[in-house]
Design a protein around this motif. Sequence first.
Motif, PDB file in Angstrom:
ATOM      1  N   ARG A 131       0.822  -1.214   0.000  1.00 48.04           N
ATOM      2  CA  ARG A 131       0.000   0.000   0.000  1.00 48.04           C
ATOM      3  C   ARG A 131       0.857   1.265   0.000  1.00 48.04           C
ATOM      4  NH1 ARG A 131      -5.031  -0.720   0.253  1.00 48.04           N
ATOM      5  NH2 ARG A 131      -5.470   1.371   0.998  1.00 48.04           N
ATOM      6  N   GLU A 132       2.114   1.146  -0.403  1.00 46.80           N
ATOM      7  CA  GLU A 132       3.028   2.295  -0.428  1.00 46.80           C
ATOM      8  C   GLU A 132       2.984   2.961  -1.801  1.00 46.80           C
ATOM      9  OE1 GLU A 132       5.124   5.234   0.036  1.00 46.80           O
ATOM     10  OE2 GLU A 132       4.799   4.009   1.815  1.00 46.80           O
ATOM     11  N   PRO A 133       2.440   4.189  -1.913  1.00 43.31           N
ATOM     12  CA  PRO A 133       2.312   4.840  -3.226  1.00 43.31           C
ATOM     13  C   PRO A 133       3.641   5.106  -3.919  1.00 43.31           C
ATOM     14  CG  PRO A 133       1.567   6.307  -1.454  1.00 43.31           C
ATOM     15  CD  PRO A 133       1.850   4.980  -0.837  1.00 43.31           C
ATOM     16  N   GLU A 134       4.701   5.329  -3.156  1.00 44.82           N
ATOM     17  CA  GLU A 134       6.019   5.593  -3.758  1.00 44.82           C
ATOM     18  C   GLU A 134       6.493   4.404  -4.590  1.00 44.82           C
ATOM     19  OE1 GLU A 134       9.076   8.069  -4.691  1.00 44.82           O
ATOM     20  OE2 GLU A 134       7.590   8.648  -3.191  1.00 44.82           O
ATOM     21  N   GLU A 153       0.520   3.765 -16.803  1.00 43.31           N
ATOM     22  CA  GLU A 153      -0.607   4.574 -16.315  1.00 43.31           C
ATOM     23  C   GLU A 153      -1.418   3.811 -15.274  1.00 43.31           C
ATOM     24  OE1 GLU A 153      -4.468   7.116 -17.873  1.00 43.31           O
ATOM     25  OE2 GLU A 153      -2.892   6.596 -19.297  1.00 43.31           O
ATOM     26  N   HIS A 154      -1.619   2.521 -15.496  1.00 44.08           N
ATOM     27  CA  HIS A 154      -2.357   1.700 -14.533  1.00 44.08           C
ATOM     28  C   HIS A 154      -1.680   1.730 -13.155  1.00 44.08           C
ATOM     29  CE1 HIS A 154      -4.605  -1.655 -12.848  1.00 44.08           C
ATOM     30  NE2 HIS A 154      -3.439  -2.215 -12.533  1.00 44.08           N
ATOM     31  N   LEU A 155      -0.365   1.581 -13.130  1.00 43.72           N
ATOM     32  CA  LEU A 155       0.374   1.593 -11.860  1.00 43.72           C
ATOM     33  C   LEU A 155       0.327   2.973 -11.201  1.00 43.72           C
ATOM     34  CD1 LEU A 155       3.397  -0.583 -12.998  1.00 43.72           C
ATOM     35  CD2 LEU A 155       1.774  -1.183 -11.182  1.00 43.72           C
ATOM     36  N   ALA A 156       0.436   4.031 -12.010  1.00 48.44           N
ATOM     37  CA  ALA A 156       0.386   5.387 -11.461  1.00 48.44           C
ATOM     38  C   ALA A 156      -0.986   5.678 -10.861  1.00 48.44           C
ATOM     39  CB  ALA A 156       0.722   6.404 -12.546  1.00 48.44           C
ATOM     40  N   LEU A 157      -2.046   5.230 -11.512  1.00 49.36           N
ATOM     41  CA  LEU A 157      -3.397   5.434 -10.976  1.00 49.36           C
ATOM     42  C   LEU A 157      -3.606   4.644  -9.683  1.00 49.36           C
ATOM     43  CD1 LEU A 157      -5.481   5.470 -14.273  1.00 49.36           C
ATOM     44  CD2 LEU A 157      -5.110   7.382 -12.690  1.00 49.36           C
ATOM     45  N   LYS A 158      -2.976   3.476  -9.584  1.00 48.43           N
ATOM     46  CA  LYS A 158      -3.030   2.707  -8.326  1.00 48.43           C
ATOM     47  C   LYS A 158      -2.335   3.498  -7.218  1.00 48.43           C
ATOM     48  CE  LYS A 158      -3.489  -0.967  -5.671  1.00 48.43           C
ATOM     49  NZ  LYS A 158      -4.808  -1.354  -5.141  1.00 48.43           N
ATOM     50  N   GLY A 159      -1.221   4.149  -7.555  1.00 48.21           N
ATOM     51  CA  GLY A 159      -0.539   5.005  -6.584  1.00 48.21           C
ATOM     52  C   GLY A 159      -1.411   6.166  -6.151  1.00 48.21           C
ATOM     53  N   VAL A 160      -2.150   6.761  -7.101  1.00 46.17           N
ATOM     54  CA  VAL A 160      -3.074   7.858  -6.774  1.00 46.17           C
ATOM     55  C   VAL A 160      -4.121   7.371  -5.786  1.00 46.17           C
ATOM     56  CG1 VAL A 160      -4.937   9.291  -7.728  1.00 46.17           C
ATOM     57  CG2 VAL A 160      -2.739   9.155  -8.906  1.00 46.17           C
ATOM     58  N   GLN A 161      -4.645   6.193  -6.034  1.00 49.25           N
ATOM     59  CA  GLN A 161      -5.670   5.616  -5.166  1.00 49.25           C
ATOM     60  C   GLN A 161      -5.161   5.454  -3.728  1.00 49.25           C
ATOM     61  OE1 GLN A 161      -6.948   1.779  -6.530  1.00 49.25           O
ATOM     62  NE2 GLN A 161      -8.447   1.520  -4.909  1.00 49.25           N
ATOM     63  N   LEU A 162      -3.881   5.122  -3.577  1.00 47.29           N
ATOM     64  CA  LEU A 162      -3.310   4.889  -2.246  1.00 47.29           C
ATOM     65  C   LEU A 162      -2.761   6.158  -1.595  1.00 47.29           C
ATOM     66  CD1 LEU A 162      -1.408   1.570  -3.035  1.00 47.29           C
ATOM     67  CD2 LEU A 162      -3.539   1.822  -1.746  1.00 47.29           C
ATOM     68  N   LEU A 170       0.304  13.074  -4.550  1.00 47.55           N
ATOM     69  CA  LEU A 170      -0.711  13.162  -5.602  1.00 47.55           C
ATOM     70  C   LEU A 170      -0.235  14.065  -6.749  1.00 47.55           C
ATOM     71  CD1 LEU A 170      -3.897  13.343  -3.367  1.00 47.55           C
ATOM     72  CD2 LEU A 170      -3.401  11.566  -5.053  1.00 47.55           C
ATOM     73  N   ASN A 171       0.404  15.170  -6.408  1.00 43.00           N
ATOM     74  CA  ASN A 171       0.934  16.067  -7.439  1.00 43.00           C
ATOM     75  C   ASN A 171       1.963  15.343  -8.299  1.00 43.00           C
ATOM     76  OD1 ASN A 171       3.415  18.068  -8.051  1.00 43.00           O
ATOM     77  ND2 ASN A 171       1.465  19.149  -8.321  1.00 43.00           N
ATOM     78  N   LYS A 172       2.863  14.627  -7.641  1.00 34.92           N
ATOM     79  CA  LYS A 172       3.928  13.910  -8.340  1.00 34.92           C
ATOM     80  C   LYS A 172       3.356  12.828  -9.269  1.00 34.92           C
ATOM     81  CE  LYS A 172       7.233  11.202  -6.113  1.00 34.92           C
ATOM     82  NZ  LYS A 172       8.362  10.952  -5.218  1.00 34.92           N
ATOM     83  N   LYS A 196      -5.238  18.315 -12.965  1.00 35.68           N
ATOM     84  CA  LYS A 196      -5.437  17.641 -11.681  1.00 35.68           C
ATOM     85  C   LYS A 196      -4.220  17.845 -10.777  1.00 35.68           C
ATOM     86  CE  LYS A 196      -8.827  14.127 -12.835  1.00 35.68           C
ATOM     87  NZ  LYS A 196      -9.206  12.731 -12.746  1.00 35.68           N
ATOM     88  N   ALA A 197      -3.026  17.792 -11.362  1.00 32.66           N
ATOM     89  CA  ALA A 197      -1.809  17.950 -10.563  1.00 32.66           C
ATOM     90  C   ALA A 197      -1.764  19.322  -9.892  1.00 32.66           C
ATOM     91  CB  ALA A 197      -0.574  17.755 -11.444  1.00 32.66           C
TER      92      ALA A 197
END
Length: 200
Positions: A131-134, A153-162, A170-172, A196-197
């Motif tokens: 569950r670590e967004p980094e 993109e799928h992995l980045a959106l999972k990071g956004v979710q977490l 979120l900005n990053k 969004k950023a």
Amino acid sequence: MRKLGLLATALVLTGCVGGTQNVAPVVDRSQAAGSPVVKPKPAAAGTVITAPVDTGVTVSAVEDQPIQQVAPASAGQSSGGTWVTAQAATRDHQVSPAVVALLDNARQQTRSGSYSAAASTLERAQRIAPREPEVYYEMARVRLKSGDWSQAEHLALKGVQLSAGSDAMLNKLWLLIADIRDDAGDQPGAQRARIKARRY
């Protein structure tokens, strides 16, 4: 006359020596007159009588914090959002030292062009901290470098979710999504990601 006197004396003596049926009752007058005796009332049904008992358990009050709703990060997520306290939303989280070491190692591997080695290192980090967004940010960067835009993109959106509550993260992530969409030729999508950023 003498007989009457003897008879009276005999009756008096008989009364003194005789049975106890005519004995006067003894009354205890040791309490002051007018002060009624107070008897304790029995506890009513359902009344809880407490006594100090040391259980060894310490109870502390919950801080009075406003509650805010964190909206879902993307349209693909559930529409309910996640409820968090204001303190939790601004709290900096601690990353495990093992995960930090794996992230550093993966960044070095990415810089040297060893994308498959970096991906393997990041998968180990993901197993330790799912569950670590980094971790998802770095995984998305590796996929972007190797040209796998859809997975990036799928992995980045999972990071956004977490990342709910972490504006910097979120900005990053949204800036990374903008870069992914740019590389994939989706300029309108990239522009939306940059907008969004700017919110964070």
